[in-house]
Design an enzyme around this catalytic site. Sequence first.
Site, PDB file in Angstrom:
ATOM      1  N   ASP A 280       0.825  -1.215   0.000  1.00  0.00           N
ATOM      2  CA  ASP A 280       0.000   0.000   0.000  1.00  0.00           C
ATOM      3  C   ASP A 280       0.856   1.261   0.000  1.00  0.00           C
ATOM      4  O   ASP A 280       0.520   2.237  -0.663  1.00  0.00           O
ATOM      5  CB  ASP A 280      -0.901   0.021   1.235  1.00  0.00           C
TER       6      ASP A 280
HETATM    7  N1  LIG Z   1       2.341   1.365  10.458  1.00  0.00           N
HETATM    8  C1  LIG Z   1       1.198   1.644  11.092  1.00  0.00           C
HETATM    9  O1  LIG Z   1       1.191   2.294  12.104  1.00  0.00           O
HETATM   10  C2  LIG Z   1      -0.091   1.138  10.536  1.00  0.00           C
HETATM   11  C3  LIG Z   1      -1.189   1.077  11.362  1.00  0.00           C
HETATM   12  C4  LIG Z   1      -2.399   0.640  10.841  1.00  0.00           C
HETATM   13  C5  LIG Z   1      -2.484   0.268   9.525  1.00  0.00           C
HETATM   14  N2  LIG Z   1      -1.381   0.316   8.729  1.00  0.00           N
HETATM   15  C6  LIG Z   1      -1.518  -0.053   7.326  1.00  0.00           C
HETATM   16  O2  LIG Z   1      -0.653  -1.100   6.999  1.00  0.00           O
HETATM   17  C7  LIG Z   1      -0.252  -0.944   5.641  1.00  0.00           C
HETATM   18  C8  LIG Z   1       1.238  -0.971   5.628  1.00  0.00           C
HETATM   19  O3  LIG Z   1       1.625  -0.960   4.274  1.00  0.00           O
HETATM   20  P1  LIG Z   1       2.772  -1.931   3.847  1.00  0.00           P
HETATM   21  O4  LIG Z   1       3.053  -1.640   2.420  1.00  0.00           O
HETATM   22  O5  LIG Z   1       3.877  -1.866   4.811  1.00  0.00           O
HETATM   23  O6  LIG Z   1       2.192  -3.396   4.008  1.00  0.00           O
HETATM   24  P2  LIG Z   1       0.943  -3.964   3.155  1.00  0.00           P
HETATM   25  O7  LIG Z   1       0.390  -2.904   2.295  1.00  0.00           O
HETATM   26  O8  LIG Z   1       0.069  -4.592   4.169  1.00  0.00           O
HETATM   27  O9  LIG Z   1       1.571  -5.022   2.202  1.00  0.00           O
HETATM   28  C9  LIG Z   1       2.341  -6.028   2.779  1.00  0.00           C
HETATM   29  C10 LIG Z   1       2.755  -6.908   1.651  1.00  0.00           C
HETATM   30  O10 LIG Z   1       3.782  -7.757   2.097  1.00  0.00           O
HETATM   31  C11 LIG Z   1       3.620  -9.014   1.450  1.00  0.00           C
HETATM   32  N3  LIG Z   1       4.086 -10.069   2.344  1.00  0.00           N
HETATM   33  C12 LIG Z   1       3.439 -10.565   3.424  1.00  0.00           C
HETATM   34  N4  LIG Z   1       4.184 -11.534   3.981  1.00  0.00           N
HETATM   35  C13 LIG Z   1       5.300 -11.640   3.239  1.00  0.00           C
HETATM   36  C14 LIG Z   1       6.450 -12.480   3.299  1.00  0.00           C
HETATM   37  N5  LIG Z   1       6.599 -13.395   4.280  1.00  0.00           N
HETATM   38  N6  LIG Z   1       7.409 -12.315   2.367  1.00  0.00           N
HETATM   39  C15 LIG Z   1       7.269 -11.380   1.396  1.00  0.00           C
HETATM   40  N7  LIG Z   1       6.202 -10.603   1.267  1.00  0.00           N
HETATM   41  C16 LIG Z   1       5.234 -10.724   2.196  1.00  0.00           C
HETATM   42  C17 LIG Z   1       2.151  -9.185   1.146  1.00  0.00           C
HETATM   43  O11 LIG Z   1       2.031  -9.685  -0.203  1.00  0.00           O
HETATM   44  P3  LIG Z   1       2.003 -11.280  -0.379  1.00  0.00           P
HETATM   45  O12 LIG Z   1       0.901 -11.770   0.500  1.00  0.00           O
HETATM   46  O13 LIG Z   1       1.762 -11.488  -1.844  1.00  0.00           O
HETATM   47  O14 LIG Z   1       3.352 -11.770   0.049  1.00  0.00           O
HETATM   48  C18 LIG Z   1       1.600  -7.761   1.190  1.00  0.00           C
HETATM   49  O15 LIG Z   1       1.202  -7.321  -0.090  1.00  0.00           O
HETATM   50  C19 LIG Z   1      -0.753   0.383   5.150  1.00  0.00           C
HETATM   51  O16 LIG Z   1      -1.929   0.201   4.397  1.00  0.00           O
HETATM   52  C20 LIG Z   1      -1.092   1.107   6.447  1.00  0.00           C
HETATM   53  O17 LIG Z   1      -2.172   1.986   6.272  1.00  0.00           O
HETATM   54  C21 LIG Z   1      -0.174   0.732   9.221  1.00  0.00           C
END
Ligand SMILES: NC(=O)c1ccc[n+]([C@@H]2O[C@H](COP(=O)([O-])OP(=O)(O)OC[C@H]3O[C@@H](n4cnc5c(N)ncnc54)[C@H](OP(=O)(O)O)[C@@H]3O)[C@@H](O)[C@H]2O)c1
Lengths: 467, 467, 107, 107
Positions: free
Chosen positions: B388
């Site tokens: 994301d």
């Molecule tokens: N940081 C905060 O404080 C917080 C709080 C609340 C919400 N969030 C939300 O969390 C999200 C964070 O974004 P992000 O880009 O860091 O994470 P993400 O958008 O959740 O994407 C994580 C990606 O990592 C991949 N993944 C999962 N396990 C894996 C593994 N073992 N090896 C390789 N790839 C793996 C997944 O694809 P696959 O399944 O295809 O592997 C997934 O597409 C944002 O939408 C944010 O709004 C963050």
Amino acid sequence: MRDNLIQLAYLVAAIGFALSLKWMSSAPTARRGIFAGEAAFALAIVATLFSDSITGQGYALIAAAMLIGAAIGVPMGLKVPMTAMPQRIALSHAFGALAAGLVGIAHYYLQRANLGKFEMAVLGFEIILGCLVFTGSLMAAGKLQEWLPQRPITFKGQNYVNFALLGAAIVLVVLLVFDPSRTALIPPIIALSLAFGVFLIVPIGGADMPTVIALLNSYAGISAAALGIVLSNKLLIVAGALDGMSGLILALIMCRAMNRSFRNVMFGAFGQLQATSADEGGEVGNVRSASFDEAAEILKASRSVVIVPGYGMAVAQAQHKVRELADALEAEGVDVRYAIHPVAGRMPGHMNVLLAEANVPYDKLLDMDEINSEFPQVDAVLVLGANDVVNPAARHNKTSPIYGMPILNVDQAACVMVIKRSMRPGFAGIENELFYDPKTLMVFGDAKHVVGELTTEVTGQRDAISI
Amino acid sequence: MRDNLIQLAYLVAAIGFALSLKWMSSAPTARRGIFAGEAAFALAIVATLFSDSITGQGYALIAAAMLIGAAIGVPMGLKVPMTAMPQRIALSHAFGALAAGLVGIAHYYLQRANLGKFEMAVLGFEIILGCLVFTGSLMAAGKLQEWLPQRPITFKGQNYVNFALLGAAIVLVVLLVFDPSRTALIPPIIALSLAFGVFLIVPIGGADMPTVIALLNSYAGISAAALGIVLSNKLLIVAGALDGMSGLILALIMCRAMNRSFRNVMFGAFGQLQATSADEGGEVGNVRSASFDEAAEILKASRSVVIVPGYGMAVAQAQHKVRELADALEAEGVDVRYAIHPVAGRMPGHMNVLLAEANVPYDKLLDMDEINSEFPQVDAVLVLGANDVVNPAARHNKTSPIYGMPILNVDQAACVMVIKRSMRPGFAGIENELFYDPKTLMVFGDAKHVVGELTTEVTGQRDAISI
Amino acid sequence: MRLSNDVIITSLFIFALAGFLGLEVIRRVPKLLHTPLMALTNALSAISLVGSTLILGEAETTYAKIMGFIAVIAATINVVGGFLITDKMLKMFKKREPAKPTVEAGK
Amino acid sequence: MRLSNDVIITSLFIFALAGFLGLEVIRRVPKLLHTPLMALTNALSAISLVGSTLILGEAETTYAKIMGFIAVIAATINVVGGFLITDKMLKMFKKREPAKPTVEAGK
Ligand SMILES: NC(=O)c1ccc[n+]([C@@H]2O[C@H](COP(=O)([O-])OP(=O)(O)OC[C@H]3O[C@@H](n4cnc5c(N)ncnc54)[C@H](OP(=O)(O)O)[C@@H]3O)[C@@H](O)[C@H]2O)c1
Ligand SMILES: NC(=O)c1ccc[n+]([C@@H]2O[C@H](COP(=O)([O-])OP(=O)(O)OC[C@H]3O[C@@H](n4cnc5c(N)ncnc54)[C@H](OP(=O)(O)O)[C@@H]3O)[C@@H](O)[C@H]2O)c1
């Protein structure tokens, strides 16, 4: 019930004060800060007036006193010229301290029958502070207004006298703590404190007054807080604490910017002309001075000009003329900026206020740190009644009293023009080798007059061309 | 006398807490901050133990309870892996809330005979908060640990149910306020609050838990402060207020970084896979994927590489391998930096902690604002389990749930490599057109495994050459 | 012990000032340290341990004793755990320094 | 009214918190605004006007009346003057805007 409402009003007011200081942290919000402060203050007073312990006659007296106060305060506030700001603040301080002191004394006389030890100690402390801030501020104002000799008045064993005065006052307070009924001790305490206030300031040079004022401000705050503890009035405690901190921080900032310690400021008797000054900083040579049209030519010819205002601009009230010169130059396509040294002038932010008064947008005023790296690219620097803040001795001359004070490196610019009335030194009372630098041109005369002349030269000549 | 000393100790402790938070404002002073906090806490407890109202048997019980607590707490604190941080914090929260709630309840039973209206109101409020934070935190921990389904569990009229629960609890408290002796009302209040805590969290997606935890933290703080008001214990008030603020601010920061409102987080049931997701963001095309050695080649060939870690790195615990890869590349003369999105991962600062654990110096971790302007000069970006936070839809696709959330503009770099296990979406549950961008190469597999392979490729090949 | 109005006002004063102070200091914590900050405040929120200790220490009735006992245990878990976690996290934050041998191994 | 120890402690708490808060907010005032800040705090330090008002309002003895009267006058001068000065100063701070006619005149 009513008392609770008053207390809640005080709570709101306390937060208001904190907010007003918080909003001072940026120019755009600063006005809001003032309004918050004023509103909070008004609220506090109105709430106080509701307290049912106030008698009918009391209201009459309060109204009368406030009217008189306003009648004096309003003109004082409106009429003051920007250049008289420091002494005005000092004076207004004296009044505040007077009030604080009197309240403390009155409280003593009213409550002496049932004062606790701690309470009495704090009260005594408060009275001492109030009195010394009162006379101290008066002295400071006097020096800044030059009713009193600016230069430090010193005599042998002065510091001993001072500490003796303070010590005696403290001893008497201690006696009072053990037996608060010793009414006779109050007058001497007052007298000693008042005297201490005078003797504390007398040996301090006029130019150190801003630092002193900041310190006195901090004392005033602390005494207000002490009063709050005695009257167990939380609003007074909060406001006092905020003030105390503010004064302390400002004083520290000033000292650091001058690279001097509190001790040195308070007891250094800084600012007497050094006898040695003449033969200081080796490369004293002969001085090149320039006529107005030469200077004007150079300014017009340069792509970028930096104006370095100093205390002289304040003395000459030249800020409006400066703005006009800048506008004229900008009309000629010259890029004009201002370099503000943290302790240029005699107050923190002194130059900013003056130039702001002359409608110079504050985003053209650059801090020392912002501009210092750029001087090598500057074609011409116009040093306007500044001296110590551009004295290279601060960089290399270990013997110099200002050694180590960060300065504006104007000597790195292609050409430096210095506008001052004479070769006389500035606040620090030392020679400035910059004036003897071959790339420096002196333009002698009163800042206001000289700048006015330069403006007409610049504009006048343009008209000539444009015909 | 002794009581005064205790109060003074509390004062010192309160300042200590404030200092510890202040020192958290920079990495170098952060450790000091912790020590300040620990010292202050210890002081507070020791001081409390001196209060003469504690009975002999009391001391025994306290000692026993504390030992048990420590026996459980120490392993919990030491054993937890960095990746399990969020749920651990949530769990530890639950315990704190439990304690706060119990104290409130006990205080009610002990004092119900002489409780003032205001006191009772605050107490009731405190009990509600304590209970709902208790169950709420447990739910949050469960979801993060995946004991409970991560995805939001929703049913029609859910919010009405929640408000009904809370409303009922409040009504009962109001009844108590009018007659504190109605002991029978306490159990239902507790039950309702506990239930509310559960129902409040159930409909929130697992990935929103960090925001929720921050909010619960803030509630916990407020309940502690409320407790302090009831027990008129100033230290509790200060600590509670500090906590409440901290939680609130963190939650706000997270919401802002996700460009979402509190309401949306709490009641938005965010994180269900959108049915529509597949046909979102028009330019869906075919995907280019790369083998390990191709990827390694590109990395070695580039002058500057930026690694963009995301939640996937946390899941795969790949941080150590990442550090090794970076070192290997640097040994090849490649400049490697890390771009940290404010909400990458599942906690604020999640990525920073993981990479710090892997000894990555924190001055190589660049904030979004620092790095975003530089991507055009970057040769290769390695997107490591992030999704994301690099989804261009946030910039232009108004229909996208993350529209408006600031993202890392990796698509401006010369080449983008994305390491993830599949084409599955991330937390927001939406397609990512970046993966279909012609300049993007997908490297499928578990982050840890892939990065390990890349490292051997990079180093391995170097040895080959160096022979 | 019915609270006097003055005590209540005092509490409000302290709450307001502390809250304002908290706002000012916490606003300035960098993103880098947000997770440790969460852990730290989590530990601090266990301050109700002070309350629990008093309840347990002064308890006469069995009820109070039981509740106080559980409360002290829970609060202790929270504070001990919280501080340990924070400490552990912060130990990991380092400024740039010569690469570790473990790292050389990777080459 | 002898102060109870608890009241004293309370005062210290409030003093400490307010001082800390002051430190945090004032440290962040830019040099640009130091003079206005001095003026503002100067005005705030007249808060003893609250005390003076009470003294004068409750005064029975002539002594108290005189002292209170002077105190109120002095404090009022301080606060009124202080705020007016600050206000006047801040009115002058402007961001860049089209040059003023008065300025054109200079050309
Ligand atoms: N940081 C905060 O404080 C917080 C709080 C609340 C919400 N969030 C939300 O969390 C999200 C964070 O974004 P992000 O880009 O860091 O994470 P993400 O958008 O959740 O994407 C994580 C990606 O990592 C991949 N993944 C999962 N396990 C894996 C593994 N073992 N090896 C390789 N790839 C793996 C997944 O694809 P696959 O399944 O295809 O592997 C997934 O597409 C944002 O939408 C944010 O709004 C963050
Ligand atoms: N800003 C603060 O908060 C603060 C506080 C305490 C002390 N100080 C000290 O004050 C000094 C400030 O340095 P500064 O360079 O601004 O001032 P300065 O060093 O005191 O020099 C001012 C110069 O202006 C000239 N001058 C005076 N009246 C003039 C007029 N009407 N027209 C033209 N020139 C005139 C004087 O030379 P002529 O007499 O030859 O004209 C003098 O050399 C520093 O030493 C600083 O440490 C500042």
